[in-house]
Design a protein around this motif. Structure first.
Motif, PDB file in Angstrom:
ATOM      1  N   PHE A   1      19.888 -71.322 -52.294  1.00 28.46           N
ATOM      2  CA  PHE A   1      18.444 -70.812 -52.662  1.00 28.46           C
ATOM      3  C   PHE A   1      18.042 -71.983 -53.891  1.00 28.46           C
ATOM      4  N   GLY A   2      16.976 -72.581 -53.895  1.00 28.11           N
ATOM      5  CA  GLY A   2      16.380 -73.331 -54.814  1.00 28.11           C
ATOM      6  C   GLY A   2      16.882 -74.966 -54.601  1.00 28.11           C
ATOM      7  N   THR A   3      17.668 -75.203 -53.596  1.00 31.23           N
ATOM      8  CA  THR A   3      17.904 -76.719 -53.466  1.00 31.23           C
ATOM      9  C   THR A   3      17.040 -77.254 -52.180  1.00 31.23           C
ATOM     10  N   GLN A   4      16.677 -78.458 -52.232  1.00 29.41           N
ATOM     11  CA  GLN A   4      15.939 -79.100 -51.211  1.00 29.41           C
ATOM     12  C   GLN A   4      16.617 -80.209 -50.845  1.00 29.41           C
ATOM     13  N   ILE A   5      16.462 -80.564 -49.427  1.00 33.42           N
ATOM     14  CA  ILE A   5      17.185 -81.672 -48.955  1.00 33.42           C
ATOM     15  C   ILE A   5      16.147 -82.509 -48.557  1.00 33.42           C
ATOM     16  N   ARG A   6      16.345 -83.701 -49.036  1.00 28.70           N
ATOM     17  CA  ARG A   6      15.096 -84.880 -48.534  1.00 28.70           C
ATOM     18  C   ARG A   6      15.588 -86.177 -48.113  1.00 28.70           C
ATOM     19  N   LYS A   7      14.793 -86.750 -47.272  1.00 28.63           N
ATOM     20  CA  LYS A   7      15.577 -88.127 -46.826  1.00 28.63           C
ATOM     21  C   LYS A   7      15.440 -89.296 -47.626  1.00 28.63           C
ATOM     22  N   LYS A   8      16.540 -89.898 -47.900  1.00 35.21           N
ATOM     23  CA  LYS A   8      16.554 -91.136 -48.707  1.00 35.21           C
ATOM     24  C   LYS A   8      15.486 -92.282 -48.268  1.00 35.21           C
ATOM     25  N   PRO A   9      14.796 -92.427 -49.327  1.00 36.73           N
ATOM     26  CA  PRO A   9      13.869 -93.757 -48.861  1.00 36.73           C
ATOM     27  C   PRO A   9      14.506 -94.998 -48.289  1.00 36.73           C
ATOM     28  N   THR A  10      15.742 -95.095 -48.914  1.00 38.20           N
ATOM     29  CA  THR A  10      16.561 -96.453 -48.571  1.00 38.20           C
ATOM     30  C   THR A  10      17.651 -96.410 -47.591  1.00 38.20           C
ATOM     31  N   SER A  11      17.343 -95.429 -46.598  1.00 41.70           N
ATOM     32  CA  SER A  11      18.440 -95.198 -45.573  1.00 41.70           C
ATOM     33  C   SER A  11      18.251 -96.311 -44.559  1.00 41.70           C
ATOM     34  N   GLY A  12      19.285 -96.799 -44.405  1.00 41.58           N
ATOM     35  CA  GLY A  12      19.360 -98.012 -43.277  1.00 41.58           C
ATOM     36  C   GLY A  12      20.033 -97.544 -42.051  1.00 41.58           C
ATOM     37  N   CYS A  13      20.247 -98.931 -41.138  1.00 36.38           N
ATOM     38  CA  CYS A  13      21.050 -98.723 -40.062  1.00 36.38           C
ATOM     39  C   CYS A  13      22.392 -98.113 -40.096  1.00 36.38           C
TER      40      CYS A  13
END
Length: 121
Positions: A52-64
């Motif tokens: 509770f209170g944590t968020q999961i986001r996609k990294k903008p620099t994720s590669g192949c």
């Protein structure tokens, strides 16, 4: 409210889930190839311990490379972890009191399917 939700989460299975993730990460880190998978398992243990209170986001620099690692993760164990979290999420959604806990299981299901290229905030 987040603290109360996290305490209830720990009592009703969150601690056991986090311990399972940590034990799995130790088993994966035995080999050099398994170290990245073990690190992702520790990341999931962190969310499973205090969701509770944590968020999961996609990294903008994720590669192949992250895509390749996610594909390997999916076949090695990600599918089974995902199915477990989806099953528990559906069970918790049956009752009104369990809806917040079901929501957290669906959040964990999201990260357990593709953990590479994600960051926890």
């Amino acid at each position: 409210m987040k603290i109360l939700g996290n305490i209830i989460w720990l009592i009703f299975g969150g601690l056991e889930t986090a311990i399972e993730y940590i034990l799995a990460s130790i088993a994966m880190m035995v080999t050099i190839i398994g170290i990245p998978f073990g690190l992702q398992s520790i990341k999931m243990a962190q969310v499973a311990l205090w969701p509770f209170g944590t968020q999961i986001r996609k990294k903008p620099t994720s590669g192949c490379l992250n895509t390749v690692m996610n594909i390997i993760w999916f076949f090695v164990g990600g599918l089974w972890i995902w199915l477990t979290h989806v099953l528990f999420g559906c069970v918790f959604y049956i009752t009104i009191i369990g809806i917040p806990f079901g929501k957290q299981h669906f959040k964990l299901a999201h990260i357990s399917l593709t953990p590479f290229g994600r960051e926890i905030i």
